[in-house]
Design a protein around this motif. Structure first.
Motif, PDB file in Angstrom:
ATOM      1  N   SER A   1      33.131  57.633  43.185  1.00 15.37           N
ATOM      2  CA  SER A   1      34.282  57.793  44.176  1.00 15.37           C
ATOM      3  C   SER A   1      34.703  59.290  44.387  1.00 15.37           C
ATOM      4  CB  SER A   1      35.612  56.937  43.744  1.00 15.37           C
ATOM      5  OG  SER A   1      36.505  56.862  44.702  1.00 15.37           O
ATOM      6  N   ALA A   2      35.007  59.856  43.467  1.00 18.15           N
ATOM      7  CA  ALA A   2      35.537  61.457  43.511  1.00 18.15           C
ATOM      8  C   ALA A   2      34.310  62.488  44.175  1.00 18.15           C
ATOM      9  CB  ALA A   2      35.845  61.915  41.989  1.00 18.15           C
ATOM     10  N   ILE A  47      37.962  71.231  43.152  1.00 19.83           N
ATOM     11  CA  ILE A  47      37.217  72.141  42.528  1.00 19.83           C
ATOM     12  C   ILE A  47      37.704  72.361  40.974  1.00 19.83           C
ATOM     13  CG2 ILE A  47      35.921  74.322  42.224  1.00 19.83           C
ATOM     14  CD1 ILE A  47      34.927  72.613  44.437  1.00 19.83           C
ATOM     15  N   ALA A  48      37.010  72.386  40.068  1.00 19.86           N
ATOM     16  CA  ALA A  48      37.520  72.644  38.870  1.00 19.86           C
ATOM     17  C   ALA A  48      38.080  73.906  38.839  1.00 19.86           C
ATOM     18  CB  ALA A  48      36.356  72.553  37.823  1.00 19.86           C
ATOM     19  N   PRO A  49      39.385  74.486  38.030  1.00 19.00           N
ATOM     20  CA  PRO A  49      40.215  75.607  38.064  1.00 19.00           C
ATOM     21  C   PRO A  49      38.916  76.544  37.579  1.00 19.00           C
ATOM     22  CG  PRO A  49      41.608  73.926  37.086  1.00 19.00           C
ATOM     23  CD  PRO A  49      39.983  73.337  37.302  1.00 19.00           C
ATOM     24  N   LEU A  66      30.325  67.037  38.251  1.00 22.09           N
ATOM     25  CA  LEU A  66      31.564  66.755  38.029  1.00 22.09           C
ATOM     26  C   LEU A  66      32.029  67.108  36.714  1.00 22.09           C
ATOM     27  CD1 LEU A  66      31.685  63.846  40.256  1.00 22.09           C
ATOM     28  CD2 LEU A  66      33.085  65.711  40.883  1.00 22.09           C
ATOM     29  N   LYS A  67      33.316  67.509  36.408  1.00 25.83           N
ATOM     30  CA  LYS A  67      33.761  67.516  34.962  1.00 25.83           C
ATOM     31  C   LYS A  67      35.270  66.896  34.915  1.00 25.83           C
ATOM     32  CE  LYS A  67      32.883  71.370  32.676  1.00 25.83           C
ATOM     33  NZ  LYS A  67      32.973  72.630  32.306  1.00 25.83           N
ATOM     34  N   TRP A  68      35.360  65.994  33.796  1.00 32.09           N
ATOM     35  CA  TRP A  68      36.711  65.615  33.569  1.00 32.09           C
ATOM     36  C   TRP A  68      37.939  66.924  33.115  1.00 32.09           C
ATOM     37  CZ3 TRP A  68      38.767  61.290  35.298  1.00 32.09           C
ATOM     38  CH2 TRP A  68      39.928  60.782  34.595  1.00 32.09           C
ATOM     39  N   ASP A  78      41.615  63.940  35.642  1.00 39.58           N
ATOM     40  CA  ASP A  78      40.838  63.591  36.958  1.00 39.58           C
ATOM     41  C   ASP A  78      39.298  64.205  36.824  1.00 39.58           C
ATOM     42  OD1 ASP A  78      40.423  62.273  39.179  1.00 39.58           O
ATOM     43  OD2 ASP A  78      42.262  63.221  40.156  1.00 39.58           O
ATOM     44  N   TRP A  79      38.484  63.669  37.852  1.00 33.14           N
ATOM     45  CA  TRP A  79      37.309  64.395  37.919  1.00 33.14           C
ATOM     46  C   TRP A  79      37.198  65.702  39.102  1.00 33.14           C
ATOM     47  CZ3 TRP A  79      33.342  63.413  34.968  1.00 33.14           C
ATOM     48  CH2 TRP A  79      33.362  61.905  34.248  1.00 33.14           C
ATOM     49  N   LYS A  80      36.663  66.874  38.731  1.00 32.88           N
ATOM     50  CA  LYS A  80      36.642  68.054  39.475  1.00 32.88           C
ATOM     51  C   LYS A  80      35.235  68.580  39.800  1.00 32.88           C
ATOM     52  CE  LYS A  80      41.363  68.116  40.243  1.00 32.88           C
ATOM     53  NZ  LYS A  80      41.835  67.795  41.407  1.00 32.88           N
TER      54      LYS A  80
END
Length: 291
Positions: A127-128, A155-157, A244-246, A250-252
């Motif tokens: 979904s993400a 996007i992940a930080p 994606l990474k948790w 949340d997923w990013k």
């Protein structure tokens, strides 16, 4: 929101010099058959090639640039939901789970206009990835302030700065001119700029507790609608691969790449006028995608 030998996909890459690297891209690959050997399977003569469509495709291909910002080109894993129940024609039937709704309540969180609060499982990752593909292939990406907001949302930080630097270089005055936009990326008066990605389906190819690689099969629209436009709206088909990474509940996304297809045979639907296309895009909103 394409690519055999994809340049610029390493961890220190910038925008690839391949003009067919796209974000939600519109490049189409066609196989040309002699008359009587058309790809429709009915031995009907092939329609004459439409050169104007080819020109539009080349123009549209440069627009959706997310593939150029990928820092790793993730390979396909062992995932997949197809069963081998086909008989007689050597094909396979899709598993019912690949087309049926899960029954899980869609996310109700929002990070700006982008869905958030996805489930910590494969379904949530799919979904993400679908929602993030829509955001990264949108017309808002052509506005610096809106683009930065989208990147912070999806996007992940740890990867935001790299994505921002590469995209700021990619969304250049030269690109805007090629698309018929003003030098600052704004839309000329009297026209409607369209860049929209629509996911068709998703699948997980790799997953662990806090990481997942998801493929998103998409179709997209790109172009400038309006009387006298030399960059009319064209469509395309492509598959986005997103790692994606948790992160913080949340997923990013941490990487993003893209390839052409799978693309269906083009239909014979009459092309709509510029006013009809602009009216449809302005009148029909997008979706929040939840598996």
């Amino acid at each position: 929101m394409s690519h055999g030998d994809e340049k610029g996909y390493g961890s220190s890459s910038g925008r690839t010099d391949d003009g067919y690297s796209t974000i939600g891209g519109t490049r189409q690959t066609r196989t040309r058959f002699p008359d009587g050997e058309g790809g429709d399977g009915y031995n009907t003569p092939r329609r004459p090639a439409r050169n104007s469509r080819s020109l539009v495709t080349v123009v549209g291909v440069v627009v959706l640039l997310i593939a150029a910002i990928a820092f790793a080109n993730m390979g396909g894993g062992g995932g997949g939901g197809d069963s081998s129940g086909g008989s007689g024609n050597g094909g396979s039937k899709p598993d019912s789970s690949s087309t049926a709704a899960t029954g899980t309540k869609p996310v109700d969180g929002k990070n700006g206009t982008i869905a958030s609060g996805f489930a910590h499982d494969d379904q949530g990752a799919q979904s993400a990835a679908a929602n993030y593909s829509v955001a990264l292939g949108s017309a808002e990406m052509f506005d610096k302030a809106k683009r930065d907001s989208i990147l912070h949302a999806v996007i992940a930080p740890s990867a935001v700065n790299g994505f921002r630097t590469t995209l700021d270089q990619a969304y250049s005055t030269g690109l805007f001119k090629n698309l018929g936009l003003n030098d600052d990326g704004s839309t000329p008066t009297g026209f409607t700029f369209i860049s929209r990605t629509t996911p068709i389906g998703t699948k997980v190819t790799k997953s662990s507790t806090d990481q997942a690689t998801v493929e998103v099969w998409c179709t997209g629209l790109i172009g400038l609608a309006g009387e006298g436009s030399t960059k009319p709206v064209a469509d395309g088909w492509f598959t986005i691969t997103m790692e994606l990474k948790w992160v913080s509940g949340d997923w990013k996304a941490v990487t993003h790449s893209q390839k052409d297809g799978p693309a269906p045979v083009g239909g014979d639907t009459r092309a709509s006028s510029a006013d009809e296309i602009a009216g449809a895009v302005n009148g029909f909103g997008g979706f929040t995608y939840a598996r």
